[in-house]
Design an enzyme around this catalytic site. Structure first.
Site, PDB file in Angstrom:
ATOM      1  N   ASP A 648      83.742  58.411 -39.436  1.00  0.00           N
ATOM      2  CA  ASP A 648      82.393  57.856 -39.397  1.00  0.00           C
ATOM      3  C   ASP A 648      81.272  58.784 -38.904  1.00  0.00           C
ATOM      4  OD1 ASP A 648      84.366  55.983 -39.664  1.00  0.00           O
ATOM      5  OD2 ASP A 648      83.350  54.438 -38.508  1.00  0.00           O
ATOM      6  N   GLU A 861      93.102  53.117 -29.466  1.00  0.00           N
ATOM      7  CA  GLU A 861      92.551  53.629 -30.719  1.00  0.00           C
ATOM      8  C   GLU A 861      92.416  55.156 -30.665  1.00  0.00           C
ATOM      9  OE1 GLU A 861      88.828  51.811 -31.665  1.00  0.00           O
ATOM     10  OE2 GLU A 861      88.867  52.456 -33.756  1.00  0.00           O
TER      11      GLU A 861
END
Ligand SMILES: *[C@@H]1O[C@H](CO)[C@@H](O)[C@H](O)[C@H]1NC(C)=O
Ligand SMILES: *[C@@H]1O[C@H](CO)[C@@H](O)[C@H](O)[C@H]1NC(C)=O
Ligand SMILES: *[C@@H]1O[C@H](CO)[C@@H](O)[C@H](O)[C@H]1NC(C)=O
Ligand SMILES: *[C@@H]1O[C@H](CO)[C@@H](O)[C@H](O)[C@H]1NC(C)=O
Length: 901
Positions: A648, A861
């Site tokens: 991203d 994560e």
């Protein structure tokens, strides 16, 4: 005659066998639970077998059909203030103070058996399930018959004497079924049958075949053997309420209800239960105050205040928070043992049946859809647990080698693998898709007809839906455990693929999944066919063809078929035993193998090949589409984000330009081309890809061409890295130099991909240079793994701190795979460097993930490059679970096998 042809064949087989023999010798990581050829015939997402396929629930079980009932249990710690408002444990939640300390799957086989553990302050809950076919005694996967029966065992341990309220339920799901929304009344039970049997079991049934849930009298629970039998005493409502009855305990008392929820989702059930419980508490507060008033008169009386204080805490905290009596403040009299009240959605058929029972730790309760004796079910759990331990040890023998890992480290790996398998979820619903045309996206969103989908989840809390970018990594873990399951998941994703090869990158199918989409990111729900995503489904693809070769000698298929044609249903075993490592016993097996090869061709060459073609055609000019000047990274505003790439907020060129070229996209496309050539070679299927336009030679030429382009146009010697570029026309006339590429250099995961995917020659100076950067603490190296962006980059840890520095396991996994399978293996000037880096990187990554798991109870994560601390979402038992494969050093089939030059 027969004999002669056999001898000819035998000689021919022997000659060709050496290549496969070498393969078998090399495969120390071969799964112990060997795949059968049937594993390669993809099964549709729909299946009658019941399992933990409800996404993101602590304990939700269903078959993989749109109309399958959902069996579940939710619970709360009744001793805790605000117990059910914040602590009703139904949908997985990891964030916030009221969340459990941790939760995850301790064991799961992806199919029949699992143990969920939820750790709370001072106590823990284990929910164990086993699915079985009637009359079956073992849970091994090859048993015939869909496991349509379910048994559940819940156990609460830890601090003794905690009061835990359990709510078992069964829901006739409707969610996004077309019929159901048209006629909700058609779903559910015309005549619900809810009762406590004389033996103390609770029966929730609607029509015996479709909905039947039997909650057994607690085996333990400090309420003893009388517990289940103690059904609620009739309360006398006509007289003024007595003080002690208004704060009485409901320990061991069973409350049963039937109700109707509009769409038939689990979220509605959890909400409804919460509403009931708080309504009931309101009633009890009213009752307390009127009892006090009856006794002491005005609230100004000092004794009134004292009594109120005494009772208040108990009222707030004791387990008498239960479901019935809620229709309005004054519950109707004579509710008796089992409350059957007018439903909130009166007039509709009930579609959810619930039973609440409050017990005390330590407790043990069994529930089941069938009627077997409780002892039989308990035996089932015991043997399922044993079988699972055995299978795990047989599948990961390296973890059990003396001197390798300790029991806690193995338990961690087992939980990581189990959590990926436990996350496998079934969805049914329409895809929210961008429709062609102009105008704002929101106005062009449409929804497709419902589709069914089977997928693993990145996170049961933060991302309880399918993600294409993650799924390829998930399936490496799934395939290691079960080739059949990996084939099914891959087939599901490729089944959702549009004809033109587009696969949506994020799939929130159905109302339940969509309502768990974060509101602030709702625009991301709309999937655009213009926008691609890294083709990670190629990662597990080759493992399937390798597994197929292991299950059956593909190379010998033709010869064996000739034998079968000649001699019908002869017994081949005798002949093949001496010639092959794999015994091929019958011509039926040969025919099955042919079907498996055809199915694998269809899946991996046709479907996956179509996806490759889509990316090639749509991401023209080799840049990620969907990059937008308006998405400048929020806090810094220096460059737009590139969501399509999966990285991203990784820094790229400061503006969007149609002549941009992204290193990672080029690397992924070259990788996909090489993987396809390997797969074609494995399947002996030159040119068999969709359209027939891709011969093995054309694919490998294409892959090499892209690699050349990386080396010549994207390498910046000054910076010592590959760089994204923008192609600019030059003034010179020669066509070969007609374009010059302006570089935007940021050393990190996307620009390392040519090495991480094994595309660079082992002896290229670029390889040496990047290996140095990977080992350099001032650039990529951290004691926790490689960081996503070089510490020397001006954007390091700026912006959202997502892909601008944190350590991510999947990219470290790729780095380890490339080192282990190629750069540390092939002789050359950098081999020693690659070997050393492999050893230290493997240790750094698994140890930190493991230590953080010990410290926090979760896989995360990503990990902070400065402290190693977990960050982002948790539990992130999607691709972070690759840690288990890193411990096991299983990188099989991930790095393409092409010949350079
Ligand atoms: C459980 O409930 C009982 C009675 O309602 C109460 O006395 C006891 O303290 C509770 N247990 C805990 C751990 O709070
Ligand atoms: C983005 O902004 C740059 C610089 O302002 C501009 O040159 C470019 O055309 C814009 N790109 C798009 C796709 O709007
Ligand atoms: C090789 O790459 C060049 C651009 O770098 C392109 O023009 C050419 O068509 C490519 N050839 C093949 C076979 O892909
Ligand atoms: C390579 O990087 C250097 C230093 O950052 C830069 O000056 C140069 O323009 C780059 N080369 C190309 C071809 O962009």
């Amino acid at each position: 005659m027969v004999l002669r042809s056999l001898i000819v064949c035998a000689l021919w087989l022997l000659g060709r066998w050496s290549a496969l023999g070498a393969l078998a010798a090399d495969s120390h990581t071969a799964p112990a639970v060997a795949p059968s050829v049937a594993d390669f015939l993809p099964r549709a997402p729909e299946s009658d077998g019941i399992g933990s396929y409800a996404a993101g629930l602590y304990a939700g079980y269903r078959a993989r059909r749109p109309d399958a009932p959902l069996y579940g249990v939710m619970w709360f710690d009744a001793d805790h203030p605000l117990a059910f408002e914040q602590r009703l444990r139904s949908h997985c939640r990891a964030e916030g103070e009221a969340a459990p300390q941790s939760f995850g799957w301790r064991r799961h086989d992806g199919h029949r058996y699992g143990v969920r553990e939820v750790v709370e302050d001072n106590w823990r809950m284990a929910v164990e399930h086993v699915a079985y076919a009637a009359g079956e005694t073992s849970i091994s996967e090859n048993d015939a018959g869909a496991p349509t029966n379910l048994a559940l065992r819940v156990q609460g341990t830890g601090q003794e004497g905690r009061n835990i309220s359990l709510i078992f339920y069964v829901l006739a799901q409707a969610d996004e079924m077309v019929d159901a929304t048209q006629s909700p009344a058609a779903f559910g039970c015309p005549q619900p049958d809810t009762a406590v049997t004389p033996g103390g079991d609770v029966r929730l049934a609607c029509d015996a075949d479709r909905l039947h849930w039997r909650v057994r009298r607690p085996l333990r629970g400090s309420i003893g053997s009388t517990a289940g039998r103690r059904v609620r005493k009739k309360r006398r409502r006509d007289s003024a309420p007595r003080l002690d009855s208004s704060v009485n305990s409901d320990l061991g008392v069973v409350h049963v209800r039937a109700a109707s929820v509009e769409h038939g989702t689990a979220l509605e059930v959890a909400t409804l239960v919460g509403q009931w419980l708080s309504a009931h508490r309101r009633v009890r507060v009213q009752r307390l105050t009127s009892a006090l008033q009856a006794q002491y008169g005005e609230p100004t009386d000092a004794r009134y205040e004292q009594a109120l204080r005494e009772h208040w805490e108990r009222l707030q905290m004791n387990p008498s928070q239960w479901m019935p009596d809620i229709a309005d403040g004054a519950a109707p009299a004579g509710t008796g043992d089992i409350a059957q009240q007018p439903l909130p959605t009166a007039g509709k058929r009930p579609n959810v049946l619930l039973a609440q029972i409050t017990v005390r730790t330590p407790f043990e309760i069994v529930a089941s859809t069938g009627d077997e004796p409780t002892e039989t079910l308990v035996q089932r759990f015991e043997s399922a647990a044993r079988e699972h331990e055995h299978r795990f040890a047989a599948t990961f023998p390296a973890l059990y080698r003396p001197g390798s890992f300790g029991p806690e480290e193995r338990a961690f790996a087992q939980s990581a693998v189990s959590s990926v398998l436990g996350s496998l979820s079934y969805f049914h619903g329409g895809i929210v898709t961008e429709m062609p045309g102009d105008g704002p996206l929101a106005q062009r969103a449409g929804i497709t007809a419902p589709v069914s989908h089977l997928t693993a989840l990145p996170s049961e809390d933060k991302f309880p839906r399918g993600f294409l970018w993650d799924e390829g990594f998930h399936q490496l873990v799934v395939q290691r455990w079960s080739t059949g399951l990996a084939t099914d998941c891959l087939a599901s994703w490729l089944g959702i693929m549009r004809e033109d090869g587009w696969i949506p990158r994020e799939l929130a199918l159905g109302l339940e999944a969509r309502s768990r989409f974060p509101a602030d990111l709702a625009h991301l729900m709309v999937q655009s066919p213009r926008i691609g995503n890294p083709p990670t489904l190629f990662l597990p693809a080759r493992r399937l063809t390798l597994a197929l070769q292991q299950a059956f000698p593909i190379a010998e298929l033709d010869a064996l078929e000739i034998l079968c044609d000649k001699d019908g249903d002869m017994d081949l075993a005798e002949y093949t035993r001496t010639l092959l490592d794999v015994e091929v016993a019958s011509c039926r097996q040969v025919a099955q193998a042919r079907a498996a090869v055809e199915a694998t061709k269809k899946l991996l060459l046709e479907r996956l090949g179509q996806h490759f073609t889509y990316l090639l055609q749509t991401q023209s000019g080799m840049h990620w589409h969907g990059r937008d000047n308006e998405t400048l990274v929020a806090r810094d505003g220096h460059y737009p984000t590139t969501l399509a790439s999966g990285f991203d907020d990784f820094p790229r060129a400061p503006y969007v330009d149609s002549n941009e070229r992204h290193v990672d996209l080029i690397a992924w496309m070259a990788y996909a081309a090489f993987m396809l050539t390997d797969i074609q070679a494995d399947l002996q299927a030159d040119g068999a890809m969709a359209g027939g336009s891709w011969s093995t030679a054309a694919l490998s030429h294409f892959g090499r061409n892209l690699t050349e382009a990386l080396l010549h146009e994207h390498w910046n010697a000054t910076e010592g890295t590959f760089c994204d570029g923008v192609a600019r026309p030059t003034k010179r006339a020669e066509p070969s130099t007609a374009l010059a590429v302006e570089h935007f250099c940021h050393l990190g995961y996307p620009t390392l991909l040519p090495l991480l995917l094994g595309l660079l020659p082992a002896n290229a100076p670029h390889t040496g240079e990047l290996l140095r950067a990977m080992a350099d603490p001032n650039r990529l190296w951290t004691p926790y793994g490689l960081r996503s962006l070089s510490a020397a980059d001006p954007f390091y840890l700026r912006g959202e701190r997502y892909w601008t520095g944190p350590v991510w396991v999947p990219l470290n996994y790729l780095a380890l795979a490339a080192l282990h399978e190629k750069y540390a293996r092939e002789p050359g000037p950098y081999q020693a460097r690659a070997r050393a880096l492999y050893r230290s990187l493997r240790d750094a990554v698994w140890r930190n993930v493991y230590q953080e798991y010990r410290r926090t109870g979760y896989l995360w994560e990503h990990y902070d490059p400065q402290t190693g601390h977990g960050g982002g979402g948790r539990p992130f038992t999607g691709w972070t679970a690759l840690t288990a494969l890193i411990m096991d050093e299983d990188y099989r089939g991930v790095i393409p096998n092409f010949k350079e030059g």
